[in-house]
Scaffold this motif. Sequence first.
Motif, PDB file in Angstrom:
ATOM      1  N   LEU A  24      21.708  60.360  14.464  1.00 38.13           N
ATOM      2  CA  LEU A  24      22.298  59.062  14.761  1.00 38.13           C
ATOM      3  C   LEU A  24      22.734  58.394  13.466  1.00 38.13           C
ATOM      4  CD1 LEU A  24      22.792  56.854  16.988  1.00 38.13           C
ATOM      5  CD2 LEU A  24      20.543  55.935  16.357  1.00 38.13           C
ATOM      6  N   ASP A  30      23.610  54.851  12.071  1.00 34.45           N
ATOM      7  CA  ASP A  30      23.436  53.415  12.317  1.00 34.45           C
ATOM      8  C   ASP A  30      22.825  53.150  13.695  1.00 34.45           C
ATOM      9  OD1 ASP A  30      24.213  52.635   9.776  1.00 34.45           O
ATOM     10  OD2 ASP A  30      26.294  52.299  10.341  1.00 34.45           O
ATOM     11  N   THR A  31      22.313  51.924  13.868  1.00 29.84           N
ATOM     12  CA  THR A  31      21.495  51.645  15.056  1.00 29.84           C
ATOM     13  C   THR A  31      21.891  50.393  15.810  1.00 29.84           C
ATOM     14  OG1 THR A  31      19.823  50.289  13.902  1.00 29.84           O
ATOM     15  CG2 THR A  31      19.531  52.689  13.840  1.00 29.84           C
ATOM     16  N   GLY A  32      22.943  49.689  15.381  1.00 33.55           N
ATOM     17  CA  GLY A  32      23.321  48.474  16.078  1.00 33.55           C
ATOM     18  C   GLY A  32      22.387  47.319  15.790  1.00 33.55           C
ATOM     19  N   HIS A  80      23.769  46.997  11.646  1.00 31.36           N
ATOM     20  CA  HIS A  80      23.635  48.437  11.456  1.00 31.36           C
ATOM     21  C   HIS A  80      22.175  48.883  11.446  1.00 31.36           C
ATOM     22  CE1 HIS A  80      27.939  48.998  10.289  1.00 31.36           C
ATOM     23  NE2 HIS A  80      27.799  47.701  10.090  1.00 31.36           N
ATOM     24  N   ALA A 119      27.758  52.752  16.842  1.00 30.69           N
ATOM     25  CA  ALA A 119      26.971  53.768  16.161  1.00 30.69           C
ATOM     26  C   ALA A 119      27.553  55.118  16.553  1.00 30.69           C
ATOM     27  CB  ALA A 119      25.498  53.663  16.552  1.00 30.69           C
ATOM     28  N   SER A 169      32.867  51.486  12.118  1.00 32.93           N
ATOM     29  CA  SER A 169      31.849  50.737  12.854  1.00 32.93           C
ATOM     30  C   SER A 169      32.464  49.572  13.609  1.00 32.93           C
ATOM     31  CB  SER A 169      30.777  50.221  11.890  1.00 32.93           C
ATOM     32  OG  SER A 169      30.112  51.294  11.257  1.00 32.93           O
TER      33      SER A 169
END
Length: 236
Positions: A31, A33-35, A69, A20, A214
């Motif tokens: 931010l 994306d968040t994983g 994501h 991210a 990513s």
Amino acid sequence: MKLIQRTENLYELSMGMIKAFLIDNGRDLVLIDTGIKGKAEAILRAIDKAALDSSRLKHILITHLHSDHTGSLHDLKEKTSALVYAHNLEANAIEEGKILRDCVPAPSLMSQISVPLILKMNKDKRIMGTTVDVRLSDGDFLAIGGGIRVVFSPGHTIGHVSFLLQKEQNILITGDAAWGGKKPGYPLLFEDLNLGIQTLKMLGNMNISMALFSHGKGIPKEASPQFRERFSRFQQ
């Protein structure tokens, strides 16, 4: 989790196979994306450990619906009340908790082997849905993070977007429009292969200095010519 500074205002959050990105423009944090699921607390701890103050996280930009994501999106929104941004063609799926739609492998042996297994295991799975506060369209300018331009980059998914950081001298956060490495490469899969190839050609025609992916190593300079070299001759 590692937080790696890439430029004065841009950080990479490395979570193993997925990354991210965090933008600090002196006021709010943004931010991208968040994983995967379960990373919300680790993301916030990494921000605080870097003395960036996670209470300033006010905006979360999503490139596309896949769970690597969006997996921690719901928890991060619950903890921060940050606004969530996604393309209009992805927003409903994100709100419904969908993580995968029908897709085809990229033209590589690894994709041909792995994508049927991914579809079998994940097509009908759901995660907790999250409200999308801002629905994006191609070319939208976001007056956050020093100025971010929305680049519609469909193919990997039908509503995939990348983000051009204009204050950062045209750095592109590609999401999964392409994968990184020594040269830009195909993502693992496509919802629409034809659109995906056109997107890869389009990125070669942009003025991109640095490209950050990513998945895989970024291209630190002169990224657009490398996209042109890799994809301009591909006929689909």
